[in-house]
Design a protein around this motif. Structure first.
Motif, PDB file in Angstrom:
ATOM      1  N   LEU A   1       0.842  -1.191   0.000  1.00 57.98           N
ATOM      2  CA  LEU A   1       0.000   0.000   0.000  1.00 57.98           C
ATOM      3  C   LEU A   1       0.873   1.236   0.000  1.00 57.98           C
ATOM      4  N   GLY A   2       0.526   2.203  -0.834  1.00 60.40           N
ATOM      5  CA  GLY A   2       1.310   3.425  -0.893  1.00 60.40           C
ATOM      6  C   GLY A   2       0.452   4.665  -0.953  1.00 60.40           C
ATOM      7  N   SER A   3       0.956   5.754  -0.409  1.00 63.62           N
ATOM      8  CA  SER A   3       0.219   7.010  -0.403  1.00 63.62           C
ATOM      9  C   SER A   3       1.178   8.181  -0.242  1.00 63.62           C
ATOM     10  N   GLY A   4       0.799   9.321  -0.798  1.00 65.33           N
ATOM     11  CA  GLY A   4       1.493  10.540  -0.455  1.00 65.33           C
ATOM     12  C   GLY A   4       1.033  10.972   0.926  1.00 65.33           C
ATOM     13  N   VAL A   5       1.815  11.814   1.574  1.00 63.47           N
ATOM     14  CA  VAL A   5       1.425  12.340   2.886  1.00 63.47           C
ATOM     15  C   VAL A   5       0.494  13.533   2.659  1.00 63.47           C
ATOM     16  N   TYR A   6      -0.691  13.458   3.203  1.00 61.78           N
ATOM     17  CA  TYR A   6      -1.719  14.474   2.983  1.00 61.78           C
ATOM     18  C   TYR A   6      -2.119  15.056   4.334  1.00 61.78           C
ATOM     19  N   ASN A   7      -1.590  16.223   4.640  1.00 59.60           N
ATOM     20  CA  ASN A   7      -1.854  16.851   5.943  1.00 59.60           C
ATOM     21  C   ASN A   7      -1.548  15.906   7.104  1.00 59.60           C
ATOM     22  N   GLY A   8      -0.443  15.184   6.983  1.00 53.51           N
ATOM     23  CA  GLY A   8      -0.024  14.283   8.047  1.00 53.51           C
ATOM     24  C   GLY A   8      -0.716  12.940   8.053  1.00 53.51           C
ATOM     25  N   ASN A   9      -1.556  12.672   7.055  1.00 49.47           N
ATOM     26  CA  ASN A   9      -2.323  11.428   6.990  1.00 49.47           C
ATOM     27  C   ASN A   9      -2.219  10.811   5.598  1.00 49.47           C
ATOM     28  N   PRO A  10      -2.638   9.539   5.453  1.00 48.96           N
ATOM     29  CA  PRO A  10      -2.742   8.978   4.099  1.00 48.96           C
ATOM     30  C   PRO A  10      -3.740   9.805   3.292  1.00 48.96           C
ATOM     31  N   GLU A  11      -3.611   9.753   1.992  1.00 50.00           N
ATOM     32  CA  GLU A  11      -4.508  10.524   1.143  1.00 50.00           C
ATOM     33  C   GLU A  11      -5.954  10.047   1.288  1.00 50.00           C
ATOM     34  N   PRO A  12      -6.925  10.942   1.066  1.00 51.31           N
ATOM     35  CA  PRO A  12      -8.345  10.619   1.269  1.00 51.31           C
ATOM     36  C   PRO A  12      -8.810   9.361   0.538  1.00 51.31           C
ATOM     37  N   ASP A  13      -8.286   9.108  -0.668  1.00 49.86           N
ATOM     38  CA  ASP A  13      -8.714   7.925  -1.411  1.00 49.86           C
ATOM     39  C   ASP A  13      -8.405   6.632  -0.665  1.00 49.86           C
ATOM     40  N   MET A  14      -7.292   6.614   0.080  1.00 47.41           N
ATOM     41  CA  MET A  14      -6.944   5.411   0.823  1.00 47.41           C
ATOM     42  C   MET A  14      -7.900   5.202   1.994  1.00 47.41           C
ATOM     43  N   ILE A  15      -8.256   6.281   2.652  1.00 44.56           N
ATOM     44  CA  ILE A  15      -9.228   6.180   3.750  1.00 44.56           C
ATOM     45  C   ILE A  15     -10.578   5.731   3.205  1.00 44.56           C
ATOM     46  N   GLU A  16     -10.961   6.303   2.068  1.00 45.41           N
ATOM     47  CA  GLU A  16     -12.227   5.925   1.439  1.00 45.41           C
ATOM     48  C   GLU A  16     -12.207   4.446   1.055  1.00 45.41           C
ATOM     49  N   PHE A  17     -11.075   3.974   0.569  1.00 44.70           N
ATOM     50  CA  PHE A  17     -10.946   2.563   0.210  1.00 44.70           C
ATOM     51  C   PHE A  17     -11.180   1.666   1.423  1.00 44.70           C
ATOM     52  N   SER A  18     -10.559   2.001   2.546  1.00 46.13           N
ATOM     53  CA  SER A  18     -10.686   1.167   3.743  1.00 46.13           C
ATOM     54  C   SER A  18     -12.112   1.173   4.278  1.00 46.13           C
ATOM     55  N   GLU A  19     -12.810   2.272   4.064  1.00 50.95           N
ATOM     56  CA  GLU A  19     -14.163   2.383   4.603  1.00 50.95           C
ATOM     57  C   GLU A  19     -15.231   1.824   3.661  1.00 50.95           C
ATOM     58  N   SER A  20     -15.033   2.023   2.352  1.00 50.45           N
ATOM     59  CA  SER A  20     -16.074   1.600   1.416  1.00 50.45           C
ATOM     60  C   SER A  20     -15.816   0.216   0.835  1.00 50.45           C
ATOM     61  N   VAL A  21     -14.607  -0.036   0.327  1.00 48.04           N
ATOM     62  CA  VAL A  21     -14.319  -1.332  -0.287  1.00 48.04           C
ATOM     63  C   VAL A  21     -14.140  -2.413   0.778  1.00 48.04           C
ATOM     64  N   LEU A  22     -13.284  -2.129   1.774  1.00 44.35           N
ATOM     65  CA  LEU A  22     -13.094  -3.085   2.862  1.00 44.35           C
ATOM     66  C   LEU A  22     -14.225  -3.007   3.880  1.00 44.35           C
ATOM     67  N   ASN A  23     -14.966  -1.914   3.866  1.00 42.36           N
ATOM     68  CA  ASN A  23     -16.120  -1.708   4.742  1.00 42.36           C
ATOM     69  C   ASN A  23     -15.724  -1.742   6.217  1.00 42.36           C
ATOM     70  N   ALA A  24     -14.446  -1.415   6.480  1.00 38.38           N
ATOM     71  CA  ALA A  24     -13.964  -1.295   7.862  1.00 38.38           C
ATOM     72  C   ALA A  24     -14.305  -2.501   8.727  1.00 38.38           C
ATOM     73  N   GLY A  25     -14.388  -3.679   8.110  1.00 37.58           N
ATOM     74  CA  GLY A  25     -14.656  -4.897   8.873  1.00 37.58           C
ATOM     75  C   GLY A  25     -16.113  -5.110   9.241  1.00 37.58           C
ATOM     76  N   LYS A  26     -17.008  -4.237   8.785  1.00 33.79           N
ATOM     77  CA  LYS A  26     -18.415  -4.353   9.159  1.00 33.79           C
ATOM     78  C   LYS A  26     -19.169  -5.372   8.309  1.00 33.79           C
ATOM     79  N   ASN A  27     -18.587  -5.748   7.196  1.00 33.88           N
ATOM     80  CA  ASN A  27     -19.209  -6.746   6.335  1.00 33.88           C
ATOM     81  C   ASN A  27     -19.068  -8.123   6.992  1.00 33.88           C
ATOM     82  N   PRO A  28     -20.150  -8.848   7.172  1.00 33.78           N
ATOM     83  CA  PRO A  28     -20.044 -10.175   7.812  1.00 33.78           C
ATOM     84  C   PRO A  28     -19.150 -11.126   7.035  1.00 33.78           C
ATOM     85  N   ASN A  29     -18.932 -10.853   5.763  1.00 33.48           N
ATOM     86  CA  ASN A  29     -18.050 -11.675   4.935  1.00 33.48           C
ATOM     87  C   ASN A  29     -16.702 -10.995   4.721  1.00 33.48           C
ATOM     88  N   HIS A  30     -16.275 -10.212   5.728  1.00 30.50           N
ATOM     89  CA  HIS A  30     -15.014  -9.481   5.577  1.00 30.50           C
ATOM     90  C   HIS A  30     -13.849 -10.446   5.399  1.00 30.50           C
TER      91      HIS A  30
END
Length: 207
Positions: A39-68
């Motif tokens: 996994l790679g990202s530029g540093v965005y205001n001290g954090n990973p870039e927004p797309d990476m956060i969005e990926f973890s929340e929407s695609v991976l669903n932050a572990g909330k998917n029963p089939n995670h």
């Protein structure tokens, strides 16, 4: 960041098939079918870039998917680019690793003290066409990134089946024998970030 992704993919290709994707293009099937990740990202205001956060929340669903996903038999690596180490490079490397460690993946650092926790490229603003260049102190960056990819690719190429064998789990790919050779038919994918666009590298076993 896309440049580092290419170098990591080059190194990993000695053992696996490397696929580079933008995080915004990655699907849950891409993740499920991969056997290793970077996994790679530029540093965005001290954090990973927004797309990476969005990926973890929407695609991976932050572990909330029963089939995670269960990534307990997979490796993950991390890399970033930053205009200065104290602007958040280390926290970003840590954050990227934690995304997949949350799902059980094992984090792999580089093979020496310069890349022990991943690879980070420092950049400086320039008046050239692309508007940036590597910091003069980054002379060994390409080698560090390539070596990191080689390490990730080699470990990924046999870890999946070795883990299942040790845990007495059924093989992940029916009929596949445990091997540890330079060419194992393993594929690899990588997520990276370039500008405000994230890219992912994924390793995939093809046999």
């Amino acid at each position: 960041t896309a440049t580092i992704a290419g170098w990591i993919a080059d190194g990993a290709s000695k053992y696996v098939r490397a696929i580079i994707k933008k995080a915004s293009d990655v699907t849950i099937d891409d993740v499920a079918n991969a056997d290793g990740y970077a996994l790679g990202s530029g540093v965005y205001n001290g954090n990973p870039e927004p797309d990476m956060i969005e990926f973890s929340e929407s695609v991976l669903n932050a572990g909330k998917n029963p089939n995670h996903l269960d990534m307990s038999n997979r490796f993950v690596g991390a890399f970033c680019t930053s205009a200065g180490y104290t602007t958040g490079a280390q926290p970003v490397l840590n954050a990227l690793a934690r995304i997949f460690m949350t799902f059980g993946a094992s984090y792999i650092g580089g093979g020496n003290w310069k890349s022990g926790q991943g690879v980070c490229g420092m950049v400086v603003d320039t008046k050239t066409g692309k508007g940036w260049d590597w910091d003069p102190g980054m002379k060994d960056l390409q080698k560090q990134a390539t070596d990191y990819g080689t390490r990730l690719g080699a470990l990924t190429s046999f870890y999946d089946d070795a883990y299942n064998n040790a845990m007495k789990n059924p093989p992940s790919k029916p009929g596949k024998k445990i091997t540890c050779k330079n060419k194992t038919g393993v594929g690899m994918g990588v997520w990276l970030a370039a500008g405000l666009i994230l890219i992912l590298v994924i390793f995939i076993l093809t046999k």
